[in-house]
Design an enzyme around this catalytic site. Structure first.
Site, PDB file in Angstrom:
ATOM      1  N   ASP A  80      -0.313   5.111   0.827  1.00  0.00           N
ATOM      2  CA  ASP A  80      -0.626   6.150   1.813  1.00  0.00           C
ATOM      3  C   ASP A  80      -0.572   5.606   3.235  1.00  0.00           C
ATOM      4  O   ASP A  80      -1.213   4.596   3.555  1.00  0.00           O
ATOM      5  CB  ASP A  80      -2.014   6.739   1.550  1.00  0.00           C
ATOM      6  N   ASP A 121       0.866  -1.172   0.000  1.00  0.00           N
ATOM      7  CA  ASP A 121       0.000   0.000   0.000  1.00  0.00           C
ATOM      8  C   ASP A 121       0.911   1.234   0.000  1.00  0.00           C
ATOM      9  O   ASP A 121       2.093   1.145   0.346  1.00  0.00           O
ATOM     10  CB  ASP A 121      -0.880  -0.031   1.252  1.00  0.00           C
TER      11      ASP A 121
END
Length: 237
Positions: free
Chosen positions: A31, A29
């Protein structure tokens, strides 16, 4: 029974260390995992709507809003009219890599793993992050701009769809694994929010980084303090 392998690591489901050579792919991922911010919240700050947008982001990441696509569309609609200069400001002034991100990615690449960036965020930022970290595959959302360079509040349809949600992250990780001849058990998935759980549940090793409680509970490794490179304590060279 979870065990504290080190003060900042919680391990469950296996006995460390594992070998880096046992894995062929790592999916990340972006953010709040590889980088220190939620980009959409910082864009919203330029529109004076950070509190409203961030509240939706937080609820989605905790798993309280189960429809990620709906939550993203709601947030994007609040950003209509924000100029591209606001995104430039976020990239140049706010975005920083989380501690250990560069070191972890470099170590995994040196061990022969392919790296995948799968993000519910935006290509405006993933292009930069992927280039900096040497990602081999990238999937993220494409913001739509009007003729004046302002956000329309919508996304651009891509050949795979328009919104990279949890299921798309999982699908992308597994598709990349198949492309390089890797099994799901040879994949590592790293994330912090509820929309990372589908790919984490499909991977041979799931890693929660400074994550929401729901994600920490389900991950095989939880890095609760320190940098991403703490994972290297679990993966022997």
């Amino acid at each position: 029974m979870p065990v504290n392998f080190a003060p900042d690591l919680v391990i469950q489901g296996f006995t460390p260390p594992l070998k880096r050579a046992d894995f062929k792919l790592a999916a990340f991922d972006m953010d709040s995992t590889l980088i220190n911010i939620e980009c959409i919240d910082e864009i919203a700050a330029a529109a004076g709507k950070k509190a409203e947008v961030a509240a939706i982001t937080e609820a989605a990441m905790r798993g309280e809003i189960t429809d990620f696509k709906d939550s993203l569309r709601r947030r994007l609609s609040l950003l209509k009219g924000v100029p591209v200069s606001a995104l430039e400001q976020v990239l140049n002034e706010r975005l920083q890599f989380n501690p250990g991100a560069r070191e972890l990615c470099a170590a995994l690449k040196a061990a022969g793993l392919k790296l995948v960036l799968v993000s519910g965020g935006f290509t405006y930022f993933t292009r930069y992050v992927a280039a900096q970290l040497g990602m081999d595959f990238v999937r993220s959302n494409e913001l739509a701009f009007d003729a004046n360079g302002a956000l329309t509040g919508e996304l651009v349809m891509q050949d795979w769809g328009d919104i990279c949600d949890g299921e798309e992250k999982r699908r992308m990780m597994l598709a990349c694994a198949a492309q390089i001849g890797a099994l799901p058990a040879q994949c590592i998935a790293v994330g912090d929010g509820a929309n990372d759980l589908p790919m984490m549940s499909a991977a041979g090793l799931s890693v929660a980084y400074h994550a929401k409680p729901k994600v920490r509970e389900q991950a095989m490794v939880a890095i609760n303090s320190g940098g991403l490179d703490r994972l290297l304590c679990v993966l022997s060279a």
